[in-house]
Scaffold this active site. Structure first.
Site, PDB file in Angstrom:
ATOM      1  N   HIS A 158       7.264   7.338   2.013  1.00 33.74           N
ATOM      2  CA  HIS A 158       7.545   7.094   0.584  1.00 33.74           C
ATOM      3  C   HIS A 158       8.578   8.091   0.055  1.00 33.74           C
ATOM      4  CE1 HIS A 158       4.566   4.031   0.145  1.00 33.74           C
ATOM      5  NE2 HIS A 158       3.501   4.814   0.162  1.00 33.74           N
ATOM      6  N   HIS A 184       5.828  -0.245   0.996  1.00 31.82           N
ATOM      7  CA  HIS A 184       4.822  -0.664   1.966  1.00 31.82           C
ATOM      8  C   HIS A 184       5.339  -1.764   2.879  1.00 31.82           C
ATOM      9  CE1 HIS A 184       1.490   1.299  -0.592  1.00 31.82           C
ATOM     10  NE2 HIS A 184       1.843   2.075   0.405  1.00 31.82           N
ATOM     11  N   HIS A 191       2.638   8.794   6.399  1.00 33.06           N
ATOM     12  CA  HIS A 191       2.785   7.692   5.445  1.00 33.06           C
ATOM     13  C   HIS A 191       3.496   8.164   4.168  1.00 33.06           C
ATOM     14  CE1 HIS A 191       1.353   3.884   3.493  1.00 33.06           C
ATOM     15  NE2 HIS A 191       1.391   4.643   2.407  1.00 33.06           N
ATOM     16  N   GLU A 192       3.031   9.285   3.619  1.00 35.33           N
ATOM     17  CA  GLU A 192       3.611   9.745   2.345  1.00 35.33           C
ATOM     18  C   GLU A 192       5.069  10.186   2.512  1.00 35.33           C
ATOM     19  OE1 GLU A 192       2.201   9.121  -0.429  1.00 35.33           O
ATOM     20  OE2 GLU A 192       0.281   8.564   0.464  1.00 35.33           O
TER      21      GLU A 192
HETATM   22  N1  TQI Z   1      -2.045   6.417  -1.963  1.00 35.22           N
HETATM   23  C1  TQI Z   1      -1.206   5.306  -2.206  1.00 35.22           C
HETATM   24  C2  TQI Z   1      -0.156   5.190  -1.072  1.00 35.22           C
HETATM   25  O1  TQI Z   1       0.430   6.216  -0.713  1.00 35.22           O
HETATM   26  C3  TQI Z   1      -0.463   5.473  -3.522  1.00 35.22           C
HETATM   27  C4  TQI Z   1       0.388   4.287  -3.778  1.00 35.22           C
HETATM   28  C5  TQI Z   1      -0.037   3.066  -4.102  1.00 35.22           C
HETATM   29  C6  TQI Z   1       1.784   4.200  -3.648  1.00 35.22           C
HETATM   30  N2  TQI Z   1       1.038   2.216  -4.223  1.00 35.22           N
HETATM   31  C7  TQI Z   1       2.138   2.893  -3.934  1.00 35.22           C
HETATM   32  C8  TQI Z   1       2.755   5.107  -3.309  1.00 35.22           C
HETATM   33  C9  TQI Z   1       3.454   2.459  -3.851  1.00 35.22           C
HETATM   34  C10 TQI Z   1       4.068   4.692  -3.256  1.00 35.22           C
HETATM   35  C11 TQI Z   1       4.411   3.363  -3.522  1.00 35.22           C
HETATM   36  O2  TQI Z   1       0.022   4.104  -0.584  1.00 35.22           O
HETATM   37  S1  TQI Z   1      -3.347   6.288  -1.015  1.00 35.22           S
HETATM   38  C12 TQI Z   1      -2.724   5.220   2.740  1.00 35.22           C
HETATM   39  C13 TQI Z   1      -2.960   4.028   3.587  1.00 35.22           C
HETATM   40  C14 TQI Z   1      -2.854   6.266   0.628  1.00 35.22           C
HETATM   41  C15 TQI Z   1      -3.076   5.187   1.414  1.00 35.22           C
HETATM   42  O3  TQI Z   1      -4.065   7.497  -1.214  1.00 35.22           O
HETATM   43  O4  TQI Z   1      -4.020   5.072  -1.297  1.00 35.22           O
HETATM   44  C16 TQI Z   1      -2.176   6.337   3.277  1.00 35.22           C
HETATM   45  C17 TQI Z   1      -2.308   7.397   1.161  1.00 35.22           C
HETATM   46  F1  TQI Z   1      -1.855   3.429   3.886  1.00 35.22           F
HETATM   47  F2  TQI Z   1      -3.475   4.350   4.729  1.00 35.22           F
HETATM   48  F3  TQI Z   1      -3.777   3.219   3.017  1.00 35.22           F
HETATM   49  C18 TQI Z   1      -1.952   7.441   2.491  1.00 35.22           C
HETATM   50 CL1  TQI Z   1      -1.785   6.412   4.959  1.00 35.22          CL
HETATM   51 ZN    ZN Z   2       1.650   4.041   0.523  1.00 35.87          ZN
END
Ligand code: TQI
Ligand code: ZN
Ligand code: ZN
Length: 169
Positions: A130, A136, A126-127
């Protein structure tokens, strides 16, 4: 449907071979590094991008580090669950993970007795999305969908993820 960041930032066309490095202080074991390698390979399989590890942290395109709490970028981590990791849009390359999570790197996470167990590869895939410029997705099966249940493994790119990344590279 997939999304991109405002202004559609991407790694420039001259940069198809990207390097990544792990924060030396984290002293990650090889099996942890192998999880990131697999996660990068999922995206390189769908794009003209290639990723390789370098030991030179400060010159790497993508810098991966595990941090606890406030780590100096204004987006502190929060202990178990909540925020798991964050990564920034191109060409930042900053990829931070919450050291305080109960990261799982192997086995069947759905049977983990640790209720807060988080699958490292799922979060890494996922990261990296980004890091490459994807925001998303509204498609629940997509890697870039903004929620994942704990004790769940989701590592395969969905067709929505592939369409998204192929719109950028
Ligand atoms: N971290 C968020 C994410 O990576 C951070 C974030 C929020 C973000 N809004 C964003 C990053 C917009 C970039 C652009 O989405 S998290 C998931 C999931 C997170 C969440 O720690 O909440 C994953 C990290 F999708 F599963 F909810 C990894 Cl896979
Ligand atoms: Zn994300
Ligand atoms: Zn950070």
């Amino acid at each position: 449907h997939y999304s991109t960041f405002p202004g559609t930032p991407v790694w420039p066309p001259s940069r198809r071979d990207l390097t990544y490095a792990f924060l030396p202080e984290n002293k990650l074991a090889d099996d942890v590094k192998a999880v990131f390698l697999r996660a990068f390979q999922r995206w390189s399989a769908a794009t003209p991008l290639n990723f390789s590890e370098t030991t030179s942290f400060y010159t790497a395109d993508i810098k991966i580090g595990f941090f606890s709490g406030d780590h100096g970028d204004g987006e502190p981590f929060d202990g178990v669950l909540g925020t798991l990791a964050h990564a920034f849009s191109p060409p930042s390359g900053r990829f931070h993970l919450d050291l305080d999570e109960n990261w799982v790197i192997t086995g069947d996470i759905s049977t983990s007795s640790v209720t807060s167990a988080v699958d490292l590869e799922s979060v890494a895939v996922h990261e990296i999305g980004h890091l490459l410029g994807l925001g998303h997705s509204s498609v629940e099966e997509a890697i870039m969908f903004p929620t994942i249940s704990s004790r769940t493994k989701k590592v395969e790119l969905a067709s929505d993820d592939v369409l998204g990344i192929q719109s950028l590279y």
